[in-house]
Design a protein around this motif. Sequence first.
Motif, PDB file in Angstrom:
ATOM      1  N   LYS A  19      45.645  -3.193 134.992  1.00 41.48           N
ATOM      2  CA  LYS A  19      46.094  -4.315 136.172  1.00 41.48           C
ATOM      3  C   LYS A  19      47.368  -5.387 134.867  1.00 41.48           C
ATOM      4  O   LYS A  19      47.764  -6.020 134.223  1.00 41.48           O
ATOM      5  N   ASN A  21      49.532  -6.960 137.216  1.00 41.69           N
ATOM      6  CA  ASN A  21      49.660  -8.657 137.587  1.00 41.69           C
ATOM      7  C   ASN A  21      48.755 -10.025 137.692  1.00 41.69           C
ATOM      8  O   ASN A  21      48.046 -10.288 138.016  1.00 41.69           O
ATOM      9  N   LEU A  22      47.783  -9.244 136.516  1.00 41.69           N
ATOM     10  CA  LEU A  22      47.337 -10.652 135.574  1.00 41.69           C
ATOM     11  C   LEU A  22      47.434 -12.069 135.347  1.00 41.69           C
ATOM     12  O   LEU A  22      48.961 -12.211 134.462  1.00 41.69           O
ATOM     13  N   LEU A  25      44.834 -15.463 131.006  1.00 37.11           N
ATOM     14  CA  LEU A  25      43.666 -16.522 131.214  1.00 37.11           C
ATOM     15  C   LEU A  25      43.318 -17.374 129.707  1.00 37.11           C
ATOM     16  O   LEU A  25      43.494 -16.547 128.438  1.00 37.11           O
ATOM     17  N   VAL A  33      38.062 -16.496 141.081  1.00 40.99           N
ATOM     18  CA  VAL A  33      38.065 -14.653 141.548  1.00 40.99           C
ATOM     19  C   VAL A  33      37.581 -14.252 142.951  1.00 40.99           C
ATOM     20  O   VAL A  33      37.010 -15.051 143.193  1.00 40.99           O
ATOM     21  N   ILE A  81      38.132  -7.831 133.843  1.00 41.89           N
ATOM     22  CA  ILE A  81      39.301  -7.941 135.422  1.00 41.89           C
ATOM     23  C   ILE A  81      39.773  -7.453 135.689  1.00 41.89           C
ATOM     24  O   ILE A  81      40.783  -7.328 136.101  1.00 41.89           O
ATOM     25  N   HIS A  82      39.827  -5.626 134.758  1.00 41.61           N
ATOM     26  CA  HIS A  82      40.165  -4.353 134.838  1.00 41.61           C
ATOM     27  C   HIS A  82      39.903  -4.271 136.239  1.00 41.61           C
ATOM     28  O   HIS A  82      39.959  -2.640 136.475  1.00 41.61           O
ATOM     29  N   SER A  88      41.388 -10.257 143.425  1.00 43.52           N
ATOM     30  CA  SER A  88      42.384 -11.948 142.611  1.00 43.52           C
ATOM     31  C   SER A  88      41.714 -12.266 141.477  1.00 43.52           C
ATOM     32  O   SER A  88      40.856 -12.266 141.905  1.00 43.52           O
ATOM     33  N   ILE A  89      43.094 -13.064 141.063  1.00 39.96           N
ATOM     34  CA  ILE A  89      41.956 -13.889 139.827  1.00 39.96           C
ATOM     35  C   ILE A  89      43.498 -15.387 140.073  1.00 39.96           C
ATOM     36  O   ILE A  89      44.749 -15.389 139.666  1.00 39.96           O
ATOM     37  N   THR A  90      43.233 -16.420 140.259  1.00 42.28           N
ATOM     38  CA  THR A  90      43.463 -17.591 140.495  1.00 42.28           C
ATOM     39  C   THR A  90      43.356 -18.562 139.535  1.00 42.28           C
ATOM     40  O   THR A  90      42.201 -19.220 139.744  1.00 42.28           O
TER      41      THR A  90
END
Length: 120
Positions: A19, A21-22, A25, A33, A81-82, A88-90
């Motif tokens: 991905k 657009n992460l 972190l 998440v 995470i991939h 999404s992760i904010t």
Amino acid sequence: MFKLNIQQTIDKVENSFLKKNLPLLKIGDNIKVGVKIIEGNKERVQFYEGTIIAKKNSSINTTITVRKTLQGIGIERIFLIHSPKVDSITILRSSKVRRSKLYYLRNLRGKASRLKQTFK
């Protein structure tokens, strides 16, 4: 030489699934998440909010361990995470930490488990 070509091929295939657009972190970040959940024939996004207590970096197999407290019980979940399941992760807030793994938070309760917040 043959082994090198295989590794290059594996890297090319893995890079196509990474991905792009992460967010950046860090350990101690409080994140939200979005995970895709399939119920019957419907798909929805369920959010999981907590603090990153551990991170393991290895290209496509990068994982984060997120901990939250629900009704006085600590719950930890490991996210790849991939993965296509992670929608999404904010980042909600960041904290100042001096360790790479925050496993000591498992033994703390209530206000003692708070981390010092950093402001951007």
